[in-house]
Scaffold this motif. Structure first.
Motif, PDB file in Angstrom:
ATOM      1  N   SER A 103      16.788 -86.975  20.906  1.00  0.00           N
ATOM      2  CA  SER A 103      17.040 -86.412  19.582  1.00  0.00           C
ATOM      3  C   SER A 103      15.740 -86.052  18.879  1.00  0.00           C
ATOM      4  CB  SER A 103      17.838 -87.406  18.735  1.00  0.00           C
ATOM      5  OG  SER A 103      19.085 -87.677  19.316  1.00  0.00           O
ATOM      6  N   ILE A 104      14.736 -86.903  18.997  1.00  0.00           N
ATOM      7  CA  ILE A 104      13.434 -86.611  18.393  1.00  0.00           C
ATOM      8  C   ILE A 104      12.816 -85.365  19.034  1.00  0.00           C
ATOM      9  CG2 ILE A 104      11.061 -87.472  18.125  1.00  0.00           C
ATOM     10  CD1 ILE A 104      13.010 -88.764  16.193  1.00  0.00           C
ATOM     11  N   ILE A 107      14.512 -82.325  17.643  1.00  0.00           N
ATOM     12  CA  ILE A 107      14.053 -82.025  16.282  1.00  0.00           C
ATOM     13  C   ILE A 107      12.674 -81.374  16.319  1.00  0.00           C
ATOM     14  CG2 ILE A 107      13.239 -83.118  14.154  1.00  0.00           C
ATOM     15  CD1 ILE A 107      15.648 -84.917  14.275  1.00  0.00           C
ATOM     16  N   VAL A 110      12.633 -77.630  17.183  1.00  0.00           N
ATOM     17  CA  VAL A 110      12.924 -76.686  16.097  1.00  0.00           C
ATOM     18  C   VAL A 110      11.629 -76.081  15.568  1.00  0.00           C
ATOM     19  CG1 VAL A 110      13.805 -76.542  13.738  1.00  0.00           C
ATOM     20  CG2 VAL A 110      15.084 -77.779  15.457  1.00  0.00           C
ATOM     21  N   GLY A 115      13.097 -72.681  17.663  1.00  0.00           N
ATOM     22  CA  GLY A 115      13.737 -72.848  16.371  1.00  0.00           C
ATOM     23  C   GLY A 115      14.070 -71.524  15.715  1.00  0.00           C
ATOM     24  N   ALA A 123      16.087 -75.027  10.813  1.00  0.00           N
ATOM     25  CA  ALA A 123      16.521 -76.288  11.410  1.00  0.00           C
ATOM     26  C   ALA A 123      17.537 -76.069  12.517  1.00  0.00           C
ATOM     27  CB  ALA A 123      17.126 -77.179  10.329  1.00  0.00           C
ATOM     28  N   TRP A 124      17.514 -74.922  13.150  1.00  0.00           N
ATOM     29  CA  TRP A 124      18.536 -74.594  14.131  1.00  0.00           C
ATOM     30  C   TRP A 124      17.901 -74.163  15.440  1.00  0.00           C
ATOM     31  CZ3 TRP A 124      23.737 -74.931  12.870  1.00  0.00           C
ATOM     32  CH2 TRP A 124      24.015 -75.146  11.522  1.00  0.00           C
ATOM     33  N   GLN A 134      22.193 -77.742  15.626  1.00  0.00           N
ATOM     34  CA  GLN A 134      21.344 -78.344  14.611  1.00  0.00           C
ATOM     35  C   GLN A 134      21.013 -79.767  15.079  1.00  0.00           C
ATOM     36  OE1 GLN A 134      22.995 -78.541  10.688  1.00  0.00           O
ATOM     37  NE2 GLN A 134      20.978 -78.588   9.742  1.00  0.00           N
ATOM     38  N   PRO A 135      19.800 -79.987  15.580  1.00  0.00           N
ATOM     39  CA  PRO A 135      19.452 -81.282  16.178  1.00  0.00           C
ATOM     40  C   PRO A 135      19.552 -82.472  15.230  1.00  0.00           C
ATOM     41  CG  PRO A 135      17.821 -79.635  16.745  1.00  0.00           C
ATOM     42  CD  PRO A 135      18.727 -79.022  15.725  1.00  0.00           C
ATOM     43  N   SER A 136      19.503 -82.233  13.943  1.00  0.00           N
ATOM     44  CA  SER A 136      19.595 -83.368  13.016  1.00  0.00           C
ATOM     45  C   SER A 136      20.961 -84.054  13.101  1.00  0.00           C
ATOM     46  CB  SER A 136      19.327 -82.902  11.589  1.00  0.00           C
ATOM     47  OG  SER A 136      20.337 -82.008  11.163  1.00  0.00           O
ATOM     48  N   ILE A 139      20.650 -86.782  15.758  1.00  0.00           N
ATOM     49  CA  ILE A 139      19.898 -87.950  15.321  1.00  0.00           C
ATOM     50  C   ILE A 139      20.755 -88.832  14.423  1.00  0.00           C
ATOM     51  CG2 ILE A 139      18.746 -87.070  13.266  1.00  0.00           C
ATOM     52  CD1 ILE A 139      16.837 -88.949  15.823  1.00  0.00           C
TER      53      ILE A 139
END
Length: 149
Positions: A103-104, A107, A110, A115, A123-124, A134-136, A139
């Motif tokens: 996940s990090i 992010i 991006v 990104g 953020a995509w 959207q990786p957030s 997380i």
């Protein structure tokens, strides 16, 4: 005697017998919750189809465009649910550090040329075929799993 075990002296279960056995995964599922989720997904599909079938400017001439996307996302969700049930909570708990690391990395991806900016937010990650990631969101799930440890 240590290390001595006796094999089961019961007849081999049939496939149906394994499915409905007392210790099977199928018997331990929360059927009212699963039925409610499937029913809500079905009603959502009907609502999406009825709201977008006549809007050619949104659907680019395909009245089933948004319905197909919704059904595809629902199928992905069901596949993830089956995978979660199949893996079990102990396996997921052990995979949390690995999932957190991935996940990090997503992010951080991006910030690279992968990104993309969507609606003013950089953020995509655009996957293609009309889908973006959207990786957030990953997380968030990983943090929830980590807190459940």
């Amino acid at each position: 005697m240590a290390g001595f075990s006796v094999s089961r002296y019961a007849p081999e279960r049939s496939t149906w017998g394994k499915i409905v056995a007392r210790d099977s995964v199928v018997r331990r599922l929360d059927w009212p919750l699963l039925g409610s989720a499937v029913a809500l997904s079905f009603v959502g599909s009907l609502l999406i189809w009825s709201a977008t079938r006549g809007r050619d400017s949104l659907t680019h001439g395909d009245p089933y465009y948004f319905l197909f996307r919704h059904v595809l996302n629902t199928g992905i969700g069901l596949a993830l649910m089956i995978g979660t049930v199949w893996l079990g909570h102990r396996t997921l708990r052990g995979a949390v550090p690995f999932l957190y690391g991935i996940s990090i990395l997503l992010i951080l991806a991006v910030l690279t040329p992968l990104g993309a900016t969507v609606n003013g937010a950089h953020a995509w990650i655009i996957i293609g075929g009309g889908f973006s990631l959207q990786p957030s969101e990953f997380i968030k799930i990983t943090i929830i799993l980590g807190m459940a440890m």
